[in-house]
Design a protein around this motif. Structure first.
Motif, PDB file in Angstrom:
ATOM      1  N   ALA A  52       0.817  -1.208   0.000  1.00  0.00           N
ATOM      2  CA  ALA A  52       0.000   0.000   0.000  1.00  0.00           C
ATOM      3  C   ALA A  52       0.857   1.267   0.000  1.00  0.00           C
ATOM      4  O   ALA A  52       0.461   2.284  -0.569  1.00  0.00           O
ATOM      5  CB  ALA A  52      -0.928   0.007   1.211  1.00  0.00           C
ATOM      6  N   LEU A  53       2.030   1.212   0.622  1.00  0.00           N
ATOM      7  CA  LEU A  53       2.881   2.397   0.696  1.00  0.00           C
ATOM      8  C   LEU A  53       3.803   2.541  -0.506  1.00  0.00           C
ATOM      9  O   LEU A  53       4.620   3.454  -0.547  1.00  0.00           O
ATOM     10  CB  LEU A  53       3.705   2.369   1.991  1.00  0.00           C
ATOM     11  N   GLY A  54       3.703   1.659  -1.467  1.00  0.00           N
ATOM     12  CA  GLY A  54       4.443   1.837  -2.712  1.00  0.00           C
ATOM     13  C   GLY A  54       5.790   1.165  -2.764  1.00  0.00           C
ATOM     14  O   GLY A  54       6.801   1.815  -2.926  1.00  0.00           O
ATOM     15  N   TRP A  55       5.846  -0.098  -2.591  1.00  0.00           N
ATOM     16  CA  TRP A  55       7.083  -0.855  -2.709  1.00  0.00           C
ATOM     17  C   TRP A  55       7.167  -1.403  -4.104  1.00  0.00           C
ATOM     18  O   TRP A  55       6.143  -1.761  -4.645  1.00  0.00           O
ATOM     19  CB  TRP A  55       7.108  -1.996  -1.699  1.00  0.00           C
ATOM     20  N   PRO A  56       8.206  -1.519  -4.772  1.00  0.00           N
ATOM     21  CA  PRO A  56       9.578  -1.192  -4.402  1.00  0.00           C
ATOM     22  C   PRO A  56       9.851   0.281  -4.583  1.00  0.00           C
ATOM     23  O   PRO A  56       9.178   0.963  -5.357  1.00  0.00           O
ATOM     24  CB  PRO A  56      10.414  -2.029  -5.355  1.00  0.00           C
ATOM     25  N   PRO A  57      10.855   0.804  -3.904  1.00  0.00           N
ATOM     26  CA  PRO A  57      11.188   2.223  -4.060  1.00  0.00           C
ATOM     27  C   PRO A  57      11.762   2.498  -5.453  1.00  0.00           C
ATOM     28  O   PRO A  57      12.251   1.590  -6.120  1.00  0.00           O
ATOM     29  CB  PRO A  57      12.248   2.465  -2.981  1.00  0.00           C
ATOM     30  N   LYS A  58      11.687   3.723  -5.850  1.00  0.00           N
ATOM     31  CA  LYS A  58      12.240   4.123  -7.141  1.00  0.00           C
ATOM     32  C   LYS A  58      13.763   4.101  -7.040  1.00  0.00           C
ATOM     33  O   LYS A  58      14.347   4.749  -6.180  1.00  0.00           O
ATOM     34  CB  LYS A  58      11.759   5.518  -7.513  1.00  0.00           C
ATOM     35  N   LEU A  59      14.398   3.365  -7.906  1.00  0.00           N
ATOM     36  CA  LEU A  59      15.850   3.250  -7.879  1.00  0.00           C
ATOM     37  C   LEU A  59      16.456   4.030  -9.031  1.00  0.00           C
ATOM     38  O   LEU A  59      15.861   4.179 -10.089  1.00  0.00           O
ATOM     39  CB  LEU A  59      16.266   1.777  -7.983  1.00  0.00           C
ATOM     40  N   GLY A  60      17.657   4.516  -8.809  1.00  0.00           N
ATOM     41  CA  GLY A  60      18.381   5.220  -9.857  1.00  0.00           C
ATOM     42  C   GLY A  60      18.882   4.229 -10.898  1.00  0.00           C
ATOM     43  O   GLY A  60      18.799   3.014 -10.753  1.00  0.00           O
ATOM     44  N   ILE A  61      19.419   4.755 -11.972  1.00  0.00           N
ATOM     45  CA  ILE A  61      19.850   3.907 -13.074  1.00  0.00           C
ATOM     46  C   ILE A  61      20.978   2.969 -12.666  1.00  0.00           C
ATOM     47  O   ILE A  61      21.087   1.845 -13.162  1.00  0.00           O
ATOM     48  CB  ILE A  61      20.252   4.760 -14.293  1.00  0.00           C
ATOM     49  N   GLU A  62      21.814   3.375 -11.692  1.00  0.00           N
ATOM     50  CA  GLU A  62      22.929   2.526 -11.285  1.00  0.00           C
ATOM     51  C   GLU A  62      22.459   1.316 -10.474  1.00  0.00           C
ATOM     52  O   GLU A  62      23.148   0.292 -10.426  1.00  0.00           O
ATOM     53  CB  GLU A  62      23.972   3.330 -10.495  1.00  0.00           C
ATOM     54  N   PHE A  63      21.314   1.419  -9.834  1.00  0.00           N
ATOM     55  CA  PHE A  63      20.804   0.295  -9.044  1.00  0.00           C
ATOM     56  C   PHE A  63      19.870  -0.605  -9.849  1.00  0.00           C
ATOM     57  O   PHE A  63      19.594  -1.723  -9.471  1.00  0.00           O
ATOM     58  CB  PHE A  63      20.089   0.784  -7.808  1.00  0.00           C
ATOM     59  N   ARG A  64      19.355  -0.115 -10.945  1.00  0.00           N
ATOM     60  CA  ARG A  64      18.478  -0.931 -11.789  1.00  0.00           C
ATOM     61  C   ARG A  64      19.252  -1.817 -12.743  1.00  0.00           C
ATOM     62  O   ARG A  64      18.670  -2.656 -13.413  1.00  0.00           O
ATOM     63  CB  ARG A  64      17.555  -0.031 -12.604  1.00  0.00           C
ATOM     64  N   GLY A  65      20.514  -1.610 -12.841  1.00  0.00           N
ATOM     65  CA  GLY A  65      21.315  -2.410 -13.748  1.00  0.00           C
ATOM     66  C   GLY A  65      21.399  -1.822 -15.143  1.00  0.00           C
ATOM     67  O   GLY A  65      21.832  -2.481 -16.085  1.00  0.00           O
ATOM     68  N   GLY A  66      20.998  -0.581 -15.275  1.00  0.00           N
ATOM     69  CA  GLY A  66      21.033   0.064 -16.587  1.00  0.00           C
ATOM     70  C   GLY A  66      22.375   0.685 -16.884  1.00  0.00           C
ATOM     71  O   GLY A  66      23.320   0.605 -16.110  1.00  0.00           O
TER      72      GLY A  66
END
Length: 70
Positions: A52-66
């Protein structure tokens, strides 16, 4: 979300499942299972709260593997 609201949610996530597990166990005439039901209810309510609180948090490009090419 204000800090006090998060604190109230955290307290409710701990207290409500314990009380609910104890009451359900007493209603089922199985008082030894109160903590087990409480743990089950805690896990269920905790997962619903995270969703309900919005998981997963928004990750930057370095944490998404991009890869960011400049």
């Amino acid at each position: 979300m204000p800090v006090y609201a998060r604190l109230l949610i955290a307290i409710a996530l701990i207290v409500v499942p314990i009380v609910l597990g104890s009451r359900v166990a007493k209603w089922l005439r199985m008082p030894d299972y109160g903590w087990k039901l409480g743990l089950t209810f805690f896990t269920f309510l905790f997962s619903l709260t995270i969703l309900a609180l919005g998981w997963p948090p928004k990750l930057g490009i370095e944490f998404r593997g991009g890869l960011n090419l400049i």
